[in-house]
Structure formats: C-alpha cells, structure tokens
Design a protein around this motif. Structure first.
Motif, PDB file in Angstrom:
ATOM      1  N   SER A 197       0.832  -1.212   0.000  1.00  0.00           N
ATOM      2  CA  SER A 197       0.000   0.000   0.000  1.00  0.00           C
ATOM      3  C   SER A 197       0.860   1.253   0.000  1.00  0.00           C
ATOM      4  CB  SER A 197      -0.920   0.013   1.217  1.00  0.00           C
ATOM      5  OG  SER A 197      -0.159  -0.002   2.425  1.00  0.00           O
ATOM      6  N   ARG A 198       2.095   1.129   0.480  1.00  0.00           N
ATOM      7  CA  ARG A 198       3.028   2.260   0.457  1.00  0.00           C
ATOM      8  C   ARG A 198       4.448   1.730   0.555  1.00  0.00           C
ATOM      9  NH1 ARG A 198       0.471   2.867   5.531  1.00  0.00           N
ATOM     10  NH2 ARG A 198      -0.890   4.374   4.507  1.00  0.00           N
ATOM     11  N   PHE A 199       5.385   2.498   0.062  1.00  0.00           N
ATOM     12  CA  PHE A 199       6.799   2.194   0.277  1.00  0.00           C
ATOM     13  C   PHE A 199       7.558   3.500   0.413  1.00  0.00           C
ATOM     14  CE2 PHE A 199       6.195   2.118  -4.353  1.00  0.00           C
ATOM     15  CZ  PHE A 199       7.206   2.975  -4.811  1.00  0.00           C
ATOM     16  N   ALA A 200       8.739   3.426   1.012  1.00  0.00           N
ATOM     17  CA  ALA A 200       9.574   4.611   1.226  1.00  0.00           C
ATOM     18  C   ALA A 200      10.653   4.670   0.160  1.00  0.00           C
ATOM     19  CB  ALA A 200      10.198   4.575   2.619  1.00  0.00           C
ATOM     20  N   MET A 201      11.057   5.890  -0.167  1.00  0.00           N
ATOM     21  CA  MET A 201      12.074   6.082  -1.202  1.00  0.00           C
ATOM     22  C   MET A 201      13.069   7.161  -0.784  1.00  0.00           C
ATOM     23  SD  MET A 201      10.367   6.060  -4.993  1.00  0.00           S
ATOM     24  CE  MET A 201      12.006   6.370  -5.689  1.00  0.00           C
ATOM     25  N   ASP A 202      14.260   7.009  -1.282  1.00  0.00           N
ATOM     26  CA  ASP A 202      15.284   8.047  -1.195  1.00  0.00           C
ATOM     27  C   ASP A 202      16.189   7.848  -2.394  1.00  0.00           C
ATOM     28  OD1 ASP A 202      16.666  10.209  -0.211  1.00  0.00           O
ATOM     29  OD2 ASP A 202      17.887   9.047   1.171  1.00  0.00           O
ATOM     30  N   MET A 203      16.989   8.821  -2.689  1.00  0.00           N
ATOM     31  CA  MET A 203      17.931   8.654  -3.791  1.00  0.00           C
ATOM     32  C   MET A 203      19.176   9.490  -3.522  1.00  0.00           C
ATOM     33  SD  MET A 203      18.438  11.173  -6.342  1.00  0.00           S
ATOM     34  CE  MET A 203      17.940  12.892  -6.418  1.00  0.00           C
ATOM     35  N   GLU A 204      20.256   9.078  -4.162  1.00  0.00           N
ATOM     36  CA  GLU A 204      21.523   9.798  -4.064  1.00  0.00           C
ATOM     37  C   GLU A 204      21.962  10.180  -5.476  1.00  0.00           C
ATOM     38  OE1 GLU A 204      22.398  10.475  -1.104  1.00  0.00           O
ATOM     39  OE2 GLU A 204      21.361   8.902   0.039  1.00  0.00           O
ATOM     40  N   GLN A 251      17.082   4.124  -3.119  1.00  0.00           N
ATOM     41  CA  GLN A 251      16.806   3.305  -1.949  1.00  0.00           C
ATOM     42  C   GLN A 251      15.288   3.160  -1.798  1.00  0.00           C
ATOM     43  OE1 GLN A 251      19.043   6.060  -2.284  1.00  0.00           O
ATOM     44  NE2 GLN A 251      19.642   6.436  -0.157  1.00  0.00           N
ATOM     45  N   ILE A 252      14.835   1.952  -1.632  1.00  0.00           N
ATOM     46  CA  ILE A 252      13.407   1.664  -1.504  1.00  0.00           C
ATOM     47  C   ILE A 252      13.205   0.767  -0.286  1.00  0.00           C
ATOM     48  CG2 ILE A 252      11.397   0.604  -2.595  1.00  0.00           C
ATOM     49  CD1 ILE A 252      12.825   1.164  -5.296  1.00  0.00           C
ATOM     50  N   ALA A 253      12.262   1.142   0.573  1.00  0.00           N
ATOM     51  CA  ALA A 253      11.993   0.364   1.789  1.00  0.00           C
ATOM     52  C   ALA A 253      10.529  -0.036   1.843  1.00  0.00           C
ATOM     53  CB  ALA A 253      12.356   1.175   3.032  1.00  0.00           C
ATOM     54  N   ILE A 254      10.301  -1.300   2.158  1.00  0.00           N
ATOM     55  CA  ILE A 254       8.978  -1.811   2.500  1.00  0.00           C
ATOM     56  C   ILE A 254       9.111  -2.419   3.888  1.00  0.00           C
ATOM     57  CG2 ILE A 254       8.348  -2.239   0.089  1.00  0.00           C
ATOM     58  CD1 ILE A 254       8.888  -5.206   0.560  1.00  0.00           C
ATOM     59  N   PRO A 255       8.025  -2.733   4.563  1.00  0.00           N
ATOM     60  CA  PRO A 255       8.166  -3.329   5.900  1.00  0.00           C
ATOM     61  C   PRO A 255       9.046  -4.577   5.872  1.00  0.00           C
ATOM     62  CG  PRO A 255       5.899  -2.661   5.533  1.00  0.00           C
ATOM     63  CD  PRO A 255       6.607  -2.466   4.230  1.00  0.00           C
ATOM     64  N   GLY A 256      10.147  -4.521   6.623  1.00  0.00           N
ATOM     65  CA  GLY A 256      11.022  -5.678   6.746  1.00  0.00           C
ATOM     66  C   GLY A 256      12.134  -5.785   5.730  1.00  0.00           C
ATOM     67  N   ALA A 257      12.219  -4.854   4.777  1.00  0.00           N
ATOM     68  CA  ALA A 257      13.266  -4.970   3.751  1.00  0.00           C
ATOM     69  C   ALA A 257      13.600  -3.607   3.161  1.00  0.00           C
ATOM     70  CB  ALA A 257      12.832  -5.912   2.639  1.00  0.00           C
ATOM     71  N   VAL A 258      14.880  -3.459   2.802  1.00  0.00           N
ATOM     72  CA  VAL A 258      15.340  -2.279   2.072  1.00  0.00           C
ATOM     73  C   VAL A 258      16.036  -2.754   0.806  1.00  0.00           C
ATOM     74  CG1 VAL A 258      16.817  -0.239   2.089  1.00  0.00           C
ATOM     75  CG2 VAL A 258      15.647  -0.934   4.189  1.00  0.00           C
ATOM     76  N   PHE A 259      15.666  -2.187  -0.325  1.00  0.00           N
ATOM     77  CA  PHE A 259      16.283  -2.530  -1.605  1.00  0.00           C
ATOM     78  C   PHE A 259      17.121  -1.347  -2.085  1.00  0.00           C
ATOM     79  CE2 PHE A 259      12.118  -4.608  -1.397  1.00  0.00           C
ATOM     80  CZ  PHE A 259      12.502  -5.943  -1.518  1.00  0.00           C
ATOM     81  N   LEU A 260      18.315  -1.646  -2.574  1.00  0.00           N
ATOM     82  CA  LEU A 260      19.172  -0.630  -3.176  1.00  0.00           C
ATOM     83  C   LEU A 260      19.250  -0.908  -4.673  1.00  0.00           C
ATOM     84  CD1 LEU A 260      22.057  -0.466  -0.538  1.00  0.00           C
ATOM     85  CD2 LEU A 260      19.979   0.914  -0.671  1.00  0.00           C
ATOM     86  N   VAL A 261      18.776   0.021  -5.460  1.00  0.00           N
ATOM     87  CA  VAL A 261      18.722  -0.137  -6.909  1.00  0.00           C
ATOM     88  C   VAL A 261      19.835   0.696  -7.538  1.00  0.00           C
ATOM     89  CG1 VAL A 261      17.294   0.131  -8.972  1.00  0.00           C
ATOM     90  CG2 VAL A 261      16.232  -0.462  -6.787  1.00  0.00           C
ATOM     91  N   ASP A 262      20.602   0.070  -8.404  1.00  0.00           N
ATOM     92  CA  ASP A 262      21.699   0.759  -9.092  1.00  0.00           C
ATOM     93  C   ASP A 262      21.203   1.244 -10.459  1.00  0.00           C
ATOM     94  OD1 ASP A 262      23.953   1.684 -10.278  1.00  0.00           O
ATOM     95  OD2 ASP A 262      25.139  -0.140 -10.026  1.00  0.00           O
ATOM     96  N   PRO A 263      20.846   2.526 -10.583  1.00  0.00           N
ATOM     97  CA  PRO A 263      20.321   3.021 -11.855  1.00  0.00           C
ATOM     98  C   PRO A 263      21.380   3.149 -12.940  1.00  0.00           C
ATOM     99  CG  PRO A 263      20.554   4.829 -10.318  1.00  0.00           C
ATOM    100  CD  PRO A 263      20.901   3.576  -9.560  1.00  0.00           C
ATOM    101  N   LEU A 264      22.653   3.018 -12.561  1.00  0.00           N
ATOM    102  CA  LEU A 264      23.713   3.025 -13.569  1.00  0.00           C
ATOM    103  C   LEU A 264      23.829   1.665 -14.249  1.00  0.00           C
ATOM    104  CD1 LEU A 264      26.492   5.029 -11.671  1.00  0.00           C
ATOM    105  CD2 LEU A 264      24.541   5.878 -12.980  1.00  0.00           C
ATOM    106  N   ALA A 265      23.337   0.626 -13.570  1.00  0.00           N
ATOM    107  CA  ALA A 265      23.372  -0.726 -14.135  1.00  0.00           C
ATOM    108  C   ALA A 265      22.013  -1.141 -14.693  1.00  0.00           C
ATOM    109  CB  ALA A 265      23.814  -1.732 -13.069  1.00  0.00           C
ATOM    110  N   VAL A 266      20.940  -0.746 -13.990  1.00  0.00           N
ATOM    111  CA  VAL A 266      19.586  -1.087 -14.436  1.00  0.00           C
ATOM    112  C   VAL A 266      19.094   0.054 -15.317  1.00  0.00           C
ATOM    113  CG1 VAL A 266      17.249  -1.691 -13.717  1.00  0.00           C
ATOM    114  CG2 VAL A 266      19.201  -2.340 -12.297  1.00  0.00           C
TER     115      VAL A 266
END
Length: 365
Positions: A5-12, A27-42
């Motif tokens: 229903s919601r997730f948290a975001m940040d970026m550098e 950076q993306i956070a949902i309850p219980g997990a944080v995902f780091l996405v590399d936009p230079l690779a993806v």
C-alpha cells in the motif's frame, strides 16, 4: 512493491563531483526490507516509474523537492500518492527538521550522518559497505516515521492540510536554468562589478563552463566564483595571488585564460541587468504599519498552532498584500504566484480579512 500500500524512497546523486548530476542510487523500503537499486546498471526503470505515478501506492520521502526534479529531469517520471515527511514536520513544528532530527524527535532513533558520506561520489563503483549502510538507513526509518507523524497530524486535525501540501508538491517539475550566456550575471558579486569588469567576468565564466563540461566536474571545483571576481577586477595579477583558486587548473590553461581576459577587454562593457531598475524601497510608512499589524497576528496564530509563521501564511504573499493593496483579493483567493493554500486561507484567512477591514488602505505610491 506493487502489492504494498506504500513504500519509502530516497535517492543519491553525484552532482558534487560531476558537471551534470545523475541519479546514482535509489533506496526503496517496505516493511522488513530495504532494496538498493543501481540506476547506472539497471537501464530500464520504467516499472519503477509506473509505481511512482500510481496514486494507489503511497510513496514516502523526506524533503523530496530535489528528488522530484531529478527523476523528472533524467527519466520524465512524476509522482502521485506522495507523502513528504518533511512537510509533516513543518505542519507540526515551528522549526525546520532534517531527517536525523525528525527521527530522534518522533521515533527516538539516532542516525549518524557523517558529512563525508553525505558528500560521497555515489556514481563510483563499487560503493563502500559503510556508504551502502548509510544510504539504506535513510530509507529504512521513513515508514515508521510516517506512521508517527500521521498520527500526530490526525490528532491535531491537520490531515487535510498534509494532503493539500503533498498534492501541490507532486506538481514540481525540473526547470532548466538560463544558458551560461545569461546565467553569468546571476552569480553572486557580479552586481558590484563595473561594466568593463563584467565583460571580462563573462568571458571567464564561459571558459569555466566549457572546461567544467569537458572535465566533467562541477564548475565551482574548476574555479571558484571568488577567483573569477578577483581576476575580473585585477586581470593582470599573477595567478599565484588569485584567491581560492584551483592553481593546477589555472596554470594548465593559462593561455586560454589570458585569451578570455583579452576578449573581455576588447568586448563592449556590460551593464549589469539589475542596475538601472527601481531601487527605492517600496516600504512606505503606511505599508510598514500594515505589515506590523498583520504580521503580529500571523505570529500569534503561529504560536497558537505551534508552527512557523511562514507555514501559517507565506511571507511573500503577506508582503505583496501590504505593499500593493490592490492585489489583496489575489492573495486572499490563492490565485497569485505565491499560491496561498486552501488550508491556510481557512485557518488564518478570516483573521486576516477582519484585520484588513480595520486598516487604512490607500493605493500604493
């Protein structure tokens, strides 16, 4: 993420180290997990862009003005369903709060934010483990912070205020600045240059822009504005005496610098665009009296609500009203460029309108 229903975001981004800043980590956070996405690779982030635009999935960010402009500039992605925890703190407190202070105040969570990591080059790979932990930490606490802030807003009856502010924030778009041929006159200190000096400054500024782009470095890391001003005022000084200068760069392109200075000397003098415009203060006595009356009322309302005066009613709007009474209706209806919010008009508008009726009003001189 689409099932949440919601997730948290940040970026550098990497603007402190490169000519054009680039989104370098998400950076993306949902309850219980944080995902780091590399936009230079993806390279294909379109699914993330679709989630950003989905109003049914709430996105929680903190102080996201720069983030919104960056995603728009680089990807054309826009947000719907936004919840900015920095806005929530403004609706609850008289002082601005960074993320670290907000976490300490509302969750009793202390997060170290070393300046060295805040100014990391996030486009370098691999990202050190300590920097990754720092980046993940910014997003990890946003969801519980949102819960604490939202409960407090609801208890004070300010949920609708929050919704209006976030809806307005969603409209933010990247707007490119003027080209270097015009931007040079907006730099700090140029107003005080004489026309011949400003002509030299313009050539040095354009040379710095070209060099910064070629080197892929921020212009201020190529040559400081203080150094540009000093060379413009005294173009014959030895490079060794130029203050706050990148000496290596100065001597590497000495010939180009001297050529730029010569072009500036031969060019027609440039009068600063801001000179010659009306400089008389518009604060005539009657306007000052109106300001004192209305601002005192605004301060009283701010103390009563426990928020800042500028959150109660935008300062520029109040100034516009007292200086130019003929614009009163625009400010009261929120149709001016300063965009007074509906909730602000509801909270402070009646007080303001009542006081306005008792003031001495004559057209602005």
């Amino acid at each position: 993420m689409a099932r949440e229903s919601r997730f948290a975001m940040d970026m550098e981004a990497n603007g402190f180290f490169h000519y054009d800043d680039t989104v370098s980590l998400i950076q993306i956070a949902i309850p219980g997990a944080v995902f780091l996405v590399d936009p230079l690779a993806v390279k294909d982030l379109s699914k993330l862009g679709a989630l950003m635009a989905d109003p049914k999935v709430q996105k929680v960010l903190h102080g996201c003005d720069y983030d919104l402009r960056s995603f728009d500039k680089q990807y054309g992605y826009h947000f719907a369903g936004l919840y900015d925890t920095a806005i929530a703190t403004q609706l609850l407190n008289a002082e601005l709060m960074g993320l670290g202070r907000a976490l300490l105040t509302y969750l009793n969570v202390k997060v170290d934010k070393p300046v060295k990591l805040q100014r990391s080059d996030w486009s370098r790979r691999p990202i050190p483990p300590g920097a990754l932990e720092y980046a993940a930490g910014d997003a990890a606490h946003l969801l519980p912070l949102r819960e604490a802030l939202d409960a407090k807003l609801a208890s004070l009856g300010r949920t609708e205020c929050m919704g209006e502010e976030c809806a307005l924030m969603e409209r933010i778009r990247f707007e490119p600045g003027p080209p270097p041929e015009e931007a040079f006159a907006t730099a700090k200190g140029t107003f005080d240059l004489e026309p011949p000096e400003l002509a030299i400054y313009r050539e040095l500024y354009l040379l710095r822009e070209r060099s910064a782009k070629q080197l892929d470095r921020p212009p201020f890391k190529v040559l400081s504005n203080e150094a540009l001003l000093a060379l413009s005022r005294d173009p014959d000084q030895p490079f060794e005496t130029v203050p706050n200068a990148n000496r290596r760069w100065l001597f590497d392109i000495e010939r180009e610098l001297r050529a730029a200075i010569d072009r500036g000397r031969k060019a027609p003098p440039i009068a600063h665009p801001s000179k010659g415009k009306r400089t008389r203060s518009p604060w005539y006595d009657e306007a000052r009296a109106r300001w004192r009356t209305l601002n005192d009322l605004r301060q009283q309302e701010a103390v009563k609500l426990g928020i800042s005066a500028s959150t109660v009613w935008p300062t520029r709007s109040l100034e516009n009203m007292v200086l130019y009474p003929e614009l009163h209706d625009q400010e009261m209806t929120g149709t001016s460029q300063f965009g007074v919010r509906r909730w602000q008009r509801g909270v402070f508008g009646p007080v303001l309108e009542q006081a306005w009726g008792s003031l001495s009003i004559t057209p602005s001189p």
